[in-house]
Design a protein around this motif. Structure first.
Motif, short mmCIF file in Angstrom:
data_model
loop_
_atom_site.label_atom_id
_atom_site.label_comp_id
_atom_site.label_asym_id
_atom_site.label_seq_id
_atom_site.Cartn_x
_atom_site.Cartn_y
_atom_site.Cartn_z
N TYR A 193 1.12 -1.18 -0.12
CA TYR A 193 0.02 0.00 -0.08
C TYR A 193 1.12 1.14 0.06
O TYR A 193 1.82 1.44 0.85
CB TYR A 193 -0.95 -0.15 1.40
CG TYR A 193 -1.85 0.91 1.30
CD1 TYR A 193 -3.03 0.72 0.57
CD2 TYR A 193 -1.72 2.38 1.94
CE1 TYR A 193 -4.07 1.75 0.58
CE2 TYR A 193 -2.86 3.14 2.00
CZ TYR A 193 -3.70 3.17 1.14
OH TYR A 193 -4.83 4.16 1.34
N PRO A 194 0.75 2.12 -0.69
CA PRO A 194 1.53 3.08 -1.10
C PRO A 194 2.09 4.06 0.41
O PRO A 194 0.86 4.43 0.94
CB PRO A 194 1.20 4.17 -2.09
CG PRO A 194 0.16 3.49 -2.78
CD PRO A 194 -0.48 2.19 -1.74
N ILE A 248 -5.79 11.34 5.79
CA ILE A 248 -4.43 11.84 5.03
C ILE A 248 -4.70 11.82 3.60
O ILE A 248 -5.01 10.71 3.20
CB ILE A 248 -3.19 10.95 5.66
CG1 ILE A 248 -3.20 11.08 7.32
CG2 ILE A 248 -2.00 11.48 4.98
CD1 ILE A 248 -2.80 12.42 7.78
N ASP A 263 -8.42 7.17 0.80
CA ASP A 263 -8.69 7.22 2.21
C ASP A 263 -9.91 6.72 2.71
O ASP A 263 -10.05 6.06 3.56
CB ASP A 263 -8.60 8.81 2.56
CG ASP A 263 -8.59 9.26 4.22
OD1 ASP A 263 -7.42 8.86 4.75
OD2 ASP A 263 -9.64 9.36 4.67
N GLY A 302 2.06 2.49 8.31
CA GLY A 302 1.65 1.32 8.03
C GLY A 302 2.11 0.12 8.59
O GLY A 302 1.42 -0.94 8.68
N HIS A 322 -4.76 8.24 8.16
CA HIS A 322 -5.02 7.94 6.67
C HIS A 322 -6.31 6.86 7.01
O HIS A 322 -6.10 5.83 7.58
CB HIS A 322 -4.00 7.25 5.92
CG HIS A 322 -4.19 6.87 4.51
ND1 HIS A 322 -4.93 7.90 4.00
CD2 HIS A 322 -4.07 5.74 3.85
CE1 HIS A 322 -5.12 7.29 2.63
NE2 HIS A 322 -4.45 6.14 2.65
C1 LIG Z 1 -1.41 3.92 7.32
C2 LIG Z 1 -1.08 4.92 6.20
N1 LIG Z 1 -0.46 4.15 4.98
C3 LIG Z 1 -0.21 5.03 3.79
C4 LIG Z 1 -0.16 6.39 4.10
C5 LIG Z 1 0.40 7.03 2.78
N2 LIG Z 1 -0.64 7.86 2.17
C6 LIG Z 1 -1.00 9.15 2.60
S1 LIG Z 1 -2.30 9.83 1.75
C7 LIG Z 1 -2.60 8.34 0.94
C8 LIG Z 1 -3.32 8.14 -0.46
C9 LIG Z 1 -3.98 9.45 -0.77
O1 LIG Z 1 -5.14 9.10 -1.79
P1 LIG Z 1 -6.25 9.84 -1.46
O2 LIG Z 1 -7.07 9.46 -0.28
O3 LIG Z 1 -7.29 9.31 -2.89
O4 LIG Z 1 -6.40 11.45 -1.23
P2 LIG Z 1 -5.73 12.35 -2.58
O5 LIG Z 1 -4.28 12.49 -2.28
O6 LIG Z 1 -5.94 11.74 -3.66
O7 LIG Z 1 -6.58 13.48 -2.19
C10 LIG Z 1 -1.63 7.37 1.36
C11 LIG Z 1 -1.50 5.95 0.61
C12 LIG Z 1 -0.51 6.92 5.48
N3 LIG Z 1 -0.58 8.28 5.45
N4 LIG Z 1 -0.79 5.87 6.43
#
Ligand SMILES: Cc1ncc(C[n+]2csc(CCOP(=O)(O)OP(=O)(O)O)c2C)c(N)n1
Ligand SMILES: Cc1ncc(C[n+]2csc(CCOP(=O)(O)OP(=O)(O)O)c2C)c(N)n1
Ligand code: SF4
Ligand code: SF4
Ligand SMILES: [Mg+2]
Ligand SMILES: [Mg+2]
Lengths: 299, 606, 606, 299
Positions: free
Chosen positions: B222-223, D59, D105, B276, D78
């Motif tokens: 997971y990124p 997040i 998210d 994560g 997140h």
């Molecule tokens: C537990 C955890 N896993 C991964 C992340 C990393 N992370 C931060 S934002 C994000 C995804 C953002 O995508 P989205 O929710 O679609 O928001 P967008 O930036 O597209 O508005 C991830 C994977 C994190 N902060 N915490």
């Protein structure tokens, strides 16, 4: 469909071959006995051998299933069977994967995996012994408990609308969605066989009464209410009627195959699996060409 | 840098979205193709556009352990960069900026301003990226590199975008190149060149490649910054290497998925950062209990919680030590740099396969997101692979022996057989003849649960001891830390993981100021070479521990395992990595007995 | 038991589903109403029916620290119970069983068999529970208690089920009572009685009540043994106490929900066991970063992973220490018994409110699921409540001061103001005039993120130090551990948390065999009274650490914090709790220098 | 409906009152700007004051929302905004709760909370800035990414069927389900006001293009396709048509209010909230009667 699944029933395999090392310690009368038996019969009917099958469960009364079953088995974490199973199926796409668990395990703590495996259409069968209660922890509400139900965690009655696993699965992309009833083993066996033979993610939500902690939804509750979809000529391609029928909860409650569709599974779309057998069995060292292909873009 | 005759750092500063990466890559490529070593550190923020980025690229004709202390050439892509960094440039440094849109400040003594009229040189081309290309031209000129080298690299870089883009970039660069030669002097030390071009990778590339070399066939993620690079490498290389790569709904799914795939026989890996990892902890205990080997990578960033996602820290050690409930062993290894990370992954896989347990690689943003040169010849993509006591061949029922008295397939196979070594031969799922159940509940030798009907304190004890026994003597299977530098030094610097490079260079600088220092870098956290470490440190005159965190996580752990207590500490927890002079200053302060815990103030504001 | 003139243990054994709880409760009630002290330990399995349960109820006329070593009266509800336990009964003990369906074995020397023809006495009533009632009658007779006491209790117990059931039970008990008096002698020590009836609770009741007393107004949970009892208590008492109780979809939801409710001003709490706690860890870091006080209870069971869900262990200490990434402080306290647990919760809430951070209560199955008597007068449900620097009153905008220059509401309030103490006055969400944002990203004093546009190493450092400063001197706010027993003892037993009771009794037994022992029980893990502990232990002749785990989790932690290393260890990790004689034997072995780590073999097979 | 919600617009409140301390650092053109502005306008139109509102986010780029907004705000973990928000709403049922976040998210890592908050019908408004990508982590697939989409984690194209948040929410029991489009701010403001005024769990899934990482689903993609349900006289009580329309994804893509229903919220059913104001503001010490009521059953 993978080969093992369509194999002719091998004469020598009987449901006894799938009997586990120990007898279930479920309460006498627990619906899960019927589910166990149904899977044993279904698999032997399909001619599968124990090593060609893996049952994967979370934690709960129902999740004790693999321990009572002779096949490869994984008794994983509460709520995580579908995630583990996706890994198993990716690393060995030739094995028949059956996930077994409870409503708390699958729709409560494991709910997110349930959503996402549906849209991924991972080729496995998921049997949820839905007793509308947390059995192993001695009786608290589950996500499918009826409104008003009194349990140890809701002594004044449940105030959360139960979720409907069938409509959820249909909407999320599951390609085989059915409901069984432990009180009708023949029908259940048929559904299980059908689900295993279906290529894609198959859910069977099974009313499997907890005779110890759920006195609201017991056999006496279900017996007069249960109706078979098959008796009404339901078309499983019709998702709207499927949802409508699945939502019925009163004097008439339907069991049967609500929905079925065909679309590529996750494995079908994975180019690495196109040839070469299960990745779990392949040689693992990199070849010279692969090594070179890695280094070149770095220069 | 002792061994280097040429040691030069250029920095590019600007806002996110100004395209800093491209000039960075072009310059880097020019240098490493020349056989120069490179160590790049990028200070950035968690936004897509705006903020302030400072990419420092250090190059030298010897291997580089860290990004060093100084900036020789600062390219200011905007006013903010000049304002922030001009005041801290040192004598001999030069600041390049666009005289058309940046106002100059007061340059410190010895710093040369290099204003470039970018608008004029580009015929006021509205494409803002032309400024970057112009600055590359300037840099090439200032370093005395032939323009052909640059034009070839530009051609290659912009090829995909068509000949017009190539021509535009080349002509812009040329104009700036010529303007520079006309108006400014080149640096006194011109860029040398060595024989062999070097390869370039990031630490995350190295970790991913280590996995590939170890034979990883299933990777899930997971990124999460700063670990996402591992996913990107894997995704890009999946097809050609026969690796299944899956992005999953969350880290819980990731961890459980890799466990499933590992049980089905694949070597599996996943990477994440602290938050994560927190979500993965329950699964780590599950892997330990089911005795399934899996490698987890945790790339640390500044915490706690979401913290500072784009900044480095060594703050997750205790999370690794305490991940998941109950008593069980997990390997924990903190590589010292990218090449070490690459080599460590296959080694860890062999250990995890041997002991049938989870292993953790503890990297950090500094290693993982840094960009480094590496001699291609040092990258061994076909390391030794040893899968331990793994059963991979079926044993048909008529081969006798493994059916149970009831005649059931596999019933005689004891997955958790009580052996002297504690290791029970592990059959991967799906083999004929070895049917068995693995369980996160406590179980007997044959996999039957003892947690319900059969709770049995004697069996339980035996199983706990069996699992523990697997690790007896395992410390002998990995290399103990070695003291670097003179044995009789005034001071011993004790670090772990990624601080290796900066301490290494600090030792050289200390020698220059008359302090002899040696260096004990610890890489294996579990198993820990407690005895060897204590023996080495026992001979030290004074031990100072260096950690990139606030509470001294390694110091507390080491003391718990060995009783050893250091004389002093140098710690940093502002998000930015140590620079060698921070450590030098810390050692000086401690030798002067001014302070027990020295915390440097970071000079560069990013 | 030094202070007791009467000290008696009865045990009821059978399978799950045989209804062991009811006779247990009836007997317990009879005793505590008489003012006798009680300590009950139930050995059971994770199944609803079947398996083997052994409920041990120890009663005495003095406070009981543990369930002791012996069984005086064993009630065998089935054959299995007799087979398992008859061989390990000691002289003077008696075994009651149904001669109609249990075959007797060879009784050890001095053990009396008490066969009861239950069928005959109950006119072959097919209701299997009549056997339990008969056995209560037998016990009442053997202990010389008047039948009226029992009949009153039976009436009360079965009232809900109607007069018929009351009569049936009373007549069955009477028949058995009479039969016993006719055929067997009473025990030599008859049950005394004291003045004040005692109350009964479990450790989980005590934890829940501690929360209620502390003013918890929001409780969330996901069921998990052995912590579920806290949820059940809360659910039952929610309405009358004005507590919102929610069962949530998983532990991640639980932890985040209590954080939300806490930020909105409520004192909030949740309880789980190790696996659920693993899922909560990320949220604990979030609470620390946002500076929101929440109390987490972790009730330990035997691990790792799912482990042995119905068995006890002290195996989660390191998970608590390492929960969540990054450096931050969390309180960790391991109460010594139920009453201590009750008192500790409000104390911990005050600390968490003071330092605006998460706190963890580390209980275990032994405390949480044990049933104990407690003098009602010792239960202070109105303890001191101190919410620290909490702003609960609105400050309207026209009151001046807190609007920012742009005139926006609350803009002048600095949630994370840099203060000398590190504590910044905390306004609960929703108050007029204090509008602000809390964040898990690193932030500035006013809550604005420094993790993206504004990463700033200097500010980052200040915030880390601010958070750390909150805990300076905090150790002075909680009571240091105190040495129990003679200062000049031959041996000091060092334990933590729930081992208090068994070590306490072991010290008495050691005295009986001529070994003087004292006892240092540690309860506060974080903050740890390192200096005081080392000072006390420095005076000890020999220190032996007692832990209910395999790896010596506390030993390693204590050494890390203080450098202290014990002379020997007694450890147990088979799922069953220590019994005093295990510790006595361990001390003897260690004094004889036979062993460094002593692991008792549990004699009772459950 | 809580009182604050129906209050007459207070003359002095304008959308500027909700402007945060710092300007958004979103990429120029990012759809999230429009969402931010729409919420500011909607709240001022409703006459709410900053302290009467809390925005809660996880997040992600979109989750940075509370930092750019002047109201109480929580920038949580997140995927966890809905869980935190449920706690907030239980402890202060008088405050207006708005959750803001992204598709990753909310539907990825936070998917389970989304399922369960829907059936609980917690009275809050959930705005998902759905850009069909992970923006903050620089471009990987999200659960709503189209099949075939190439991203950094799927360089050869996405093979997972996207999930449909609207049908999911409808089936799970959400009582207000809508879709907005950042490119139509007027319409979005209207939806947001409607959602906030709705008593129960309201989802607005908002197409909020990520101009930096999603070049497939940008304004040019949506502009010609977007249709307003309102223009067609859709009946929001009709869940079947709602699902049908929600599933349409091609030349015509609908925005608007798909579904609305009335049923008691979680708070409505919580007896502890019947009187006495927010529990977060109540005195916390036990009364003598309460203490006695605890001790009595223990004797
Ligand atoms: C537990 C955890 N896993 C991964 C992340 C990393 N992370 C931060 S934002 C994000 C995804 C953002 O995508 P989205 O929710 O679609 O928001 P967008 O930036 O597209 O508005 C991830 C994977 C994190 N902060 N915490
Ligand atoms: C992380 C975690 N939380 C909680 C538990 C405790 N637990 C075990 S089984 C169970 C629920 C069982 O309910 P269900 O899945 O419906 O299965 P059933 O027993 O009803 O068949 C729970 C909460 C656990 N094992 N792990
Ligand atoms: S408790 Fe309920 S679910 Fe569990 S075994 Fe008994 S009847 Fe079945
Ligand atoms: S990366 Fe995408 S989602 Fe994030 S701010 Fe930029 S445009 Fe918006
Ligand atoms: Mg259930
Ligand atoms: Mg997104």
């Amino acid at each position: 469909m993978s080969e093992t699944k369509t194999a002719e029933p091998a004469a020598e395999i009987t449901s006894k071959d799938f009997k586990g090392k120990v007898d279930p310690d479920w309460c006498p009368g627990c619906g899960d006995f019927s589910v166990l038996k149904s899977v044993q019969v279904a698999l032997s009917d399909l001619g599968l051998k124990p090593h060609e099958v893996v049952t994967i469960a979370g934690i709960g009364c129902s999740s004790n299933f693999p321990g009572y079953f002779n096949a490869y088995g994984m008794h994983t974490l509460h709520g995580r069977s579908l995630a583990v199973a996706t890994g198993v199926k990716m690393a060995n796409h030739e094995i028949t994967v059956i996930c077994t668990g409870g409503d708390g395990d699958g729709y409560g703590i494991g709910g997110n995996h349930f959503t996402h495996i549906s849209r991924r259409n991972v080729d496995l069968t998921y049997l949820v012994m839905n007793n509308q209660i947390y059995g192993l922890t001695t009786g608290q509400i589950s996500p499918t408990s009826d409104l008003g139900m009194k349990t140890k965690s809701t002594p004044f009655g449940n105030i959360e609308k139960p979720l409907n696993p069938l409509t959820q699965a249909i909407m999320n992309g599951a390609t085989f969605v059915a409901r069984g009833y432990a009180g009708n083993q023949k029908h259940l066996q048929m559904l299980i066989k059908d689900a295993i033979q279906h290529r894609g993610f198959s859910l069977i939500d099974i009313f499997s009464p907890c005779v110890t902690f759920n006195h609201d939804n017991d056999y006496a509750f279900f017996r007069p209410r249960v109706r078979k979809l098959e008796d009404e000529g339901h078309n499983p391609e019709d998702w709207k009627t499927a949802c409508e029928k699945a939502l019925m909860w009163g004097d008439e409650i339907y069991i049967g195959k609500f929905f079925q569709a065909q679309r590529p599974t996750l494995g079908d779309q994975e180019p690495v699996l196109e040839e070469g057998g299960p990745i779990g069995h392949r040689p693992i060292a990199l070849t010279d060409e692969q090594a070179e292909a890695i280094i070149k873009p770095m220069m | 840098m002792k061994d280097a005759t040429f040691d030069f750092a250029l920095a590019i500063g600007g806002a996110a979205g100004q395209g800093i990466a491209t000039p960075g890559n072009i310059l880097a490529r020019m240098f490493v193709r020349r056989g120069l070593h490179m160590y790049a550190y990028n200070a950035y923020q968690s936004i897509i556009r705006g903020g302030h980025i400072l990419l420092t690229i250090r190059i030298a004709d010897a291997e580089l352990p860290c990004h060093g202390d100084k900036i020789d050439l600062l390219m200011c892509l905007n006013q903010d960069t000049l304002d922030r960094h001009l005041p801290v440039l040192g004598p001999g440094a030069r600041a390049v900026y666009n005289s058309g849109n940046v106002e100059t400040g007061d340059a410190p003594e010895g710093v040369t301003l290099v204003p470039i009229p970018v608008g004029e040189l580009t015929d006021n081309n509205p494409n803002k990226l032309m400024q970057n290309t112009a600055f590359i031209g300037v840099t090439t000129a200032l370093l005395g590199i032939d323009f052909e080298v640059l034009s070839a690299t530009l051609a290659e870089t912009f090829e995909r975008k068509g000949q017009e883009m190539v021509d535009l970039n080349v002509s812009t660069a040329k104009a700036a190149f010529d303007y520079t030669h006309e108006n400014f002097e080149t640096f006194p030390d011109l860029v040398p060149s060595a024989d062999e071009p070097l390869a370039v990778w990031s630490g995350n590339d190295a970790l991913a490649m280590g996995g590939a070399a170890a034979g990883v066939k299933f990777y899930a993620a997971y990124p999460m910054s700063p670990a996402t690079g591992v996913l990107h490498w894997m995704a890009n290389n999946a097809r050609k290497l026969g690796i299944i790569v899956r992005q999953v709904e969350d880290e819980i799914g990731v961890a459980n998925m890799v466990i499933g795939a590992a049980h089905a026989g694949a070597r599996t890996m996943c990477a994440t950062s602290g938050g994560g990892f927190a979500l993965m902890t329950e699964a780590i205990g599950a892997a330990a209990m089911m005795e399934i080997p899996v490698v987890f990578i945790n790339v640390m960033r500044a915490g706690p919680s979401t913290g500072v996602p784009t900044k480095t820290e060594q703050g997750d050690l205790w999370q690794m030590l305490g991940a998941s409930q109950g008593d069980f062993q997990r390997f924990i290894v903190a590589p010292m740099n990218a090449l070490d990370a690459f080599n460590t992954v296959p080694e860890l896989f062999n250990l995890c396969d041997a002991a049938q347990c989870p292993g953790i690689v503890l990297s950090d943003l500094l290693i993982s997101e840094g960009t480094f040169s590496v001699p291609a010849g040092k990258i061994n993509l076909q390391p030794e692979i040893d899968r331990g006591e793994l059963i991979t061949e079926p044993r048909p029922a008529d081969d006798g022996g493994l059916a149970d008295p009831g005649g059931r397939e596999g019933g005689g196979y004891k997955r958790y057989e009580l052996t002297e070594s504690g290791i029970s031969p592990r059959a991967i799922l799906g083999l004929e003849g070895y049917v068995h159940v693995v369980s996160t509940d406590e179980h007997d030798e044959d996999g039957v649960l003892i947690s319900d009907e059969f709770t049995n304190p004697h069996k339980r004890r035996l199983m706990v001891e069996k699992r523990s026994r697997k690790f007896e003597g395992i410390v002998g299977r990995v290399a103990p830390p070695e003291l670097e530098g003179p044995a009789d030094a005034d001071v011993t610097l004790l670090g772990w993981g990624s601080t290796w490079g900066v301490i290494h260079e600090a030792c050289e600088q200390l020698a220059d100021v008359g302090i002899t220092a040696n260096h004990l870098p610890v890489k294996w956290i579990v198993p820990l070479h407690g005895e060897q470490i204590v023996e080495i440190l026992g001979k030290s005159k004074r031990v100072i521990m260096v950690e990139n965190n606030q509470s001294g996580q390694f110091a507390r752990y080491l003391r718990g395992e060995t009783g050893f207590k250091a004389d002093g500490h140098i710690r940093k927890y502002d998000g930015e990595p140590f620079m060698p002079h921070h450590i030098v200053a810390g050692v000086q302060e401690q030798l002067a007995d001014n302070i027990e815990i020295y915390v440097p103030q970071h000079e560069i504001m990013v």
